[in-house]
Design a protein around this motif. Structure first.
Motif, mmCIF file in Angstrom:
data_model
loop_
_atom_site.group_PDB
_atom_site.id
_atom_site.type_symbol
_atom_site.label_atom_id
_atom_site.label_comp_id
_atom_site.label_asym_id
_atom_site.label_seq_id
_atom_site.Cartn_x
_atom_site.Cartn_y
_atom_site.Cartn_z
ATOM 1 N N PRO A 76 -75.083 32.358 68.516
ATOM 2 C CA PRO A 76 -76.132 31.491 69.065
ATOM 3 C C PRO A 76 -76.320 30.269 68.170
ATOM 4 C CG PRO A 76 -76.884 33.772 68.954
ATOM 5 C CD PRO A 76 -75.560 33.705 68.251
ATOM 6 N N ILE A 77 -76.660 29.134 68.793
ATOM 7 C CA ILE A 77 -76.817 27.893 68.030
ATOM 8 C C ILE A 77 -77.930 28.036 66.976
ATOM 9 C CG2 ILE A 77 -77.266 25.410 68.200
ATOM 10 C CD1 ILE A 77 -74.702 26.255 69.559
ATOM 11 N N SER A 78 -78.983 28.811 67.317
ATOM 12 C CA SER A 78 -80.078 28.960 66.359
ATOM 13 C C SER A 78 -79.562 29.564 65.052
ATOM 14 C CB SER A 78 -81.179 29.839 66.949
ATOM 15 O OG SER A 78 -80.642 31.068 67.370
ATOM 16 N N TYR A 79 -78.612 30.473 65.167
ATOM 17 C CA TYR A 79 -78.033 31.124 64.001
ATOM 18 C C TYR A 79 -77.196 30.137 63.196
ATOM 19 C CZ TYR A 79 -75.371 34.751 61.492
ATOM 20 O OH TYR A 79 -74.784 35.533 60.557
ATOM 21 N N GLU A 80 -76.368 29.352 63.915
ATOM 22 C CA GLU A 80 -75.551 28.331 63.231
ATOM 23 C C GLU A 80 -76.444 27.350 62.468
ATOM 24 O OE1 GLU A 80 -72.280 28.133 63.080
ATOM 25 O OE2 GLU A 80 -71.881 29.823 64.419
ATOM 26 N N LEU A 81 -77.535 26.939 63.132
ATOM 27 C CA LEU A 81 -78.432 25.979 62.493
ATOM 28 C C LEU A 81 -79.108 26.591 61.266
ATOM 29 C CD1 LEU A 81 -79.999 24.285 65.610
ATOM 30 C CD2 LEU A 81 -78.590 23.175 63.882
ATOM 31 N N ALA A 82 -79.485 27.856 61.374
ATOM 32 C CA ALA A 82 -80.135 28.524 60.243
ATOM 33 C C ALA A 82 -79.202 28.539 59.038
ATOM 34 C CB ALA A 82 -80.543 29.943 60.626
ATOM 35 N N ILE A 83 -77.907 28.783 59.291
ATOM 36 C CA ILE A 83 -76.948 28.820 58.189
ATOM 37 C C ILE A 83 -76.775 27.425 57.581
ATOM 38 C CG2 ILE A 83 -74.503 29.175 57.652
ATOM 39 C CD1 ILE A 83 -74.572 31.547 59.557
ATOM 40 N N GLU A 84 -76.691 26.415 58.459
ATOM 41 C CA GLU A 84 -76.595 25.038 57.965
ATOM 42 C C GLU A 84 -77.759 24.722 57.027
ATOM 43 O OE1 GLU A 84 -74.537 22.414 58.548
ATOM 44 O OE2 GLU A 84 -73.100 23.569 59.746
ATOM 45 N N ARG A 85 -78.958 25.062 57.510
ATOM 46 C CA ARG A 85 -80.162 24.757 56.732
ATOM 47 C C ARG A 85 -80.144 25.490 55.412
ATOM 48 N NH1 ARG A 85 -83.290 25.587 61.748
ATOM 49 N NH2 ARG A 85 -83.530 23.515 62.663
ATOM 50 N N GLN A 86 -79.731 26.740 55.459
ATOM 51 C CA GLN A 86 -79.731 27.536 54.250
ATOM 52 C C GLN A 86 -78.756 26.963 53.214
ATOM 53 O OE1 GLN A 86 -78.897 31.972 54.262
ATOM 54 N NE2 GLN A 86 -77.179 30.983 53.255
ATOM 55 N N ASP A 87 -77.588 26.510 53.675
ATOM 56 C CA ASP A 87 -76.620 25.892 52.757
ATOM 57 C C ASP A 87 -77.233 24.672 52.091
ATOM 58 O OD1 ASP A 87 -74.815 27.786 53.299
ATOM 59 O OD2 ASP A 87 -73.569 26.598 54.651
ATOM 60 N N GLU A 88 -77.936 23.884 52.908
ATOM 61 C CA GLU A 88 -78.586 22.678 52.396
ATOM 62 C C GLU A 88 -79.617 23.050 51.325
ATOM 63 O OE1 GLU A 88 -77.394 19.891 53.790
ATOM 64 O OE2 GLU A 88 -78.533 18.692 52.329
ATOM 65 N N VAL A 89 -80.433 24.045 51.642
ATOM 66 C CA VAL A 89 -81.468 24.490 50.697
ATOM 67 C C VAL A 89 -80.829 24.964 49.399
ATOM 68 C CG1 VAL A 89 -83.198 26.297 50.267
ATOM 69 C CG2 VAL A 89 -83.175 25.097 52.452
ATOM 70 N N ASN A 90 -79.756 25.739 49.521
ATOM 71 C CA ASN A 90 -79.096 26.248 48.327
ATOM 72 C C ASN A 90 -78.564 25.118 47.459
ATOM 73 O OD1 ASN A 90 -79.661 28.861 48.862
ATOM 74 N ND2 ASN A 90 -77.676 29.325 49.791
ATOM 75 N N GLU A 91 -78.016 24.069 48.098
ATOM 76 C CA GLU A 91 -77.507 22.916 47.347
ATOM 77 C C GLU A 91 -78.636 22.282 46.546
ATOM 78 O OE1 GLU A 91 -74.488 21.641 46.709
ATOM 79 O OE2 GLU A 91 -73.894 23.543 47.659
ATOM 80 N N ILE A 92 -79.791 22.081 47.228
ATOM 81 C CA ILE A 92 -80.928 21.444 46.555
ATOM 82 C C ILE A 92 -81.426 22.326 45.402
ATOM 83 C CG2 ILE A 92 -83.300 20.600 46.845
ATOM 84 C CD1 ILE A 92 -82.532 20.044 49.815
#
Lengths: 483, 78
Positions: A76-92
């Motif tokens: 589901p797209i919601s899952y893909e987006l959650a992973i994207e966001r999480q990667d971003e958060v981890n980078e920060i």
């Protein structure tokens, strides 16, 4: 689902879809078009309906973009987006935050202690005993209520109101409405301000303290397994604990439960088998010199709570509830927060409850004018005889529904005059606990669950409370239990 | 336990560090709950308690969940 499972051409990436949808959105949604587009891709029903209504002309084109991109993702797209966001958060986080080395703090030790499967339950009982029984029950509902009733209402408010009404209202039948035995001032206001206000204030104070310490999710975690058996999740611990304060208020709080099914089961159990602080006070006083009777009473109520919950969860259609809750760190509550919360809650509660009290007052007045009271008292006599109680108990039961102190006084009298033996005492206590606690809860059941369900619950409770008392009476007499 | 074994979080040993490998569920509501918790692939997780409910730690946050939810999260020991 494994992360980044995208097997399509670049033109169909999520970013491109967001852009396409943003361009198709023509109306103002308060949120930015990009946010709306992302919510649409995550299949948010509310937003989808809103867009369908506002951008009706382009809705089909938008839907095509959404379904087009979904084809290229296995997840589901919601899952893909959650992973994207999480990667971003981890980078920060990596660039900005350094975590101290893991060590188990005092709070964490305490937290594990209260969640411990062996120690957790005794600790819970201790918290309930000290917080609810000692502080809210004995001090709030006992000492403080007695003080306010005797020193403020009986001395000043009631005499003043009686004087005013007698002086300015010439019609006798209207006197009853305001200052009679069940008058709006002598009953509804007195009940609300002298009894309910202090009890709820004390209860909310304790509840806010427990809530702010972070203890409630831990209790929910301890109790989830048991509650699942009765069709509820650990989350329902909040309305259930509140029910020991005031079941009417707890019924309102069932709004926090996620499904209709859970709300219905919780409402039924609150009406049937969770005694509120006023009921508890009466029953403790009646049974305090008879520990064996107290154990039989508590055992009966607990078994009925579990049995009815279990059967209801089997009968009602719907999914098993799911339990997930964050366990926040244990904290020392801030006093100002606790006071503000208590104040806001008492105020909110009063706004909800006051009209119900007043309506109840008017209803009782009308019922008495129409002679309905005597009719109901006579109607109650045969079922009471069935459960082995003397006909005099009828008045106590009916009045208990309107004014619990009167109902209690009735039972005290019967008891004091030696008209109740040990078995009759425990049977009447069980019946009175299961019986609808008060007219306010009857009205709130209708308000929260609709009149059909609300009325249905009340009829069931009425029927069930007598049946259970009937069975208990026969069992105790057959076994020859000496109380 | 073999280092490479992938197993549901509900079967992980207590206090052992593991990494989430994937989520397995067909139920959208369940997936929504897991996303809300943030139990996503590559995140490090430690199981703290399994009775009466499952309690696990992700970074600085702890969550209590039932067996159904804990069984949807698959982890790999690190």
């Amino acid at each position: 689902m494994i992360k980044r499972d995208y097997k399509g051409p670049v033109e169909n990436s999520i970013e491109m879809a967001i852009e396409k949808i943003s361009n198709l959105l023509r109306h103002d949604y308060y949120l930015s078009p990009r946010s709306i587009a992302i919510l649409l891709l995550q299949e948010d029903e509310g937003i989808r309906n809103l867009v369908k209504e506002k951008d009706a002309a382009d809705f089909n084109a938008i839907e095509q973009v959404v379904s087009g991109i979904k084809k290229y993702y296995k997840n589901p797209i919601s899952y893909e987006l959650a992973i994207e966001r999480q990667d971003e958060v981890n980078e920060i986080l990596k660039k900005t935050v350094r975590f101290a080395k893991d060590s188990i703090s005092f709070q964490e030790r305490l937290s594990r202690l209260v969640m411990n499967p062996l120690l957790g339950f005794p600790i819970l009982l201790l918290v309930l005993y000290l917080g609810l029984y000692k502080f809210v029950g004995q001090f709030g509902a006992g000492t403080v209520v007695n003080f306010i009733e005797a020193n403020i209402f009986d001395k000043y408010v009631t005499p003043f109101a009686e004087d005013m009404v007698l002086r300015f209202i010439p019609w006798q039948f209207l006197h009853e409405l305001f200052v009679g035995e069940y008058g709006l001032i002598t009953m509804a206001f007195r009940y609300a301000f002298a009894i309910i206000l202090p009890i709820t204030a004390f209860f909310f104070l304790v509840f806010s303290l427990i809530e702010d310490s972070g203890y409630l999710p831990r209790v929910a975690m301890l109790i989830d397994r048991t509650f699942k058996k009765i069709g509820l999740s650990g989350r329902a611990v909040i309305p259930m604990v509140l029910g020991f304060g005031c079941a009417t208020m707890a019924t309102m709080v069932t709004r926090i439960l996620p499904t209709k099914r859970e709300r219905l089961i919780a409402t039924l159990l609150l009406a049937l088998a969770v005694p509120c602080s006023a009921q508890l006070g009466v029953i403790m006083a009646l049974l305090q010199h008879n520990p064996k009777a107290m154990v039989i009473w508590a055992g009966s109520i607990l078994s009925i709570f579990l049995l009815v919950g279990y059967l209801t969860s089997k009968i009602l259609p719907g999914d098993r509830p799911s339990f997930y809750m964050e366990i926040p760190p244990l904290r020392m509550p801030s006093l100002s927060n606790v006071i503000v919360k208590t104040y806001v809650r008492v105020k909110w509660y009063f706004k909800e409850i006051m009209p119900i009290f007043l309506w109840a007052g008017v209803l009782i007045w009308l019922a008495r004018l129409a002679g309905l009271f005597d009719l109901l008292i006579n109607l109650l006599k045969p079922p009471l005889r069935l459960i082995g109680l003397p006909p005099e108990a009828s008045k106590a039961f009916l009045f208990g529904f309107f004014r619990r102190d009167y109902g209690a006084a009735g039972l005290y009298d019967l008891n004091a005059h030696g008209k109740l033996d040990g078995i009759q005492l425990v049977v009447s206590c069980v019946a009175l606990t299961l019986f609808l606690p008060c007219i306010a809860q009857f009205l709130i059941n209708i308000k929260e669950r609709g009149w059909k369900t609300g009325l249905g619950i009340s009829l069931f409770v009425l029927f069930f409370s007598f049946s259970a008392a009937y069975v208990l009476n026969i069992v105790l007499r057959t076994l020859g239990v000496a109380l | 336990m073999d280092k490479k074994t992938i197993l549901p979080l509900s079967k992980l040993d207590l206090h052992k560090k593991a990494k989430i490998s994937h989520i397995k569920t067909e139920d959208k509501a369940m997936l929504g709950r897991i996303i809300a918790i943030g139990a996503l692939p590559n995140i490090e997780v430690t199981l703290i308690q399994r009775f009466p409910s499952f309690v696990f730690q992700i970074s600085k946050s702890q969550f209590a969940v039932d067996k159904e939810l804990a069984s949807c999260i698959y982890v790999k020991a690190v």
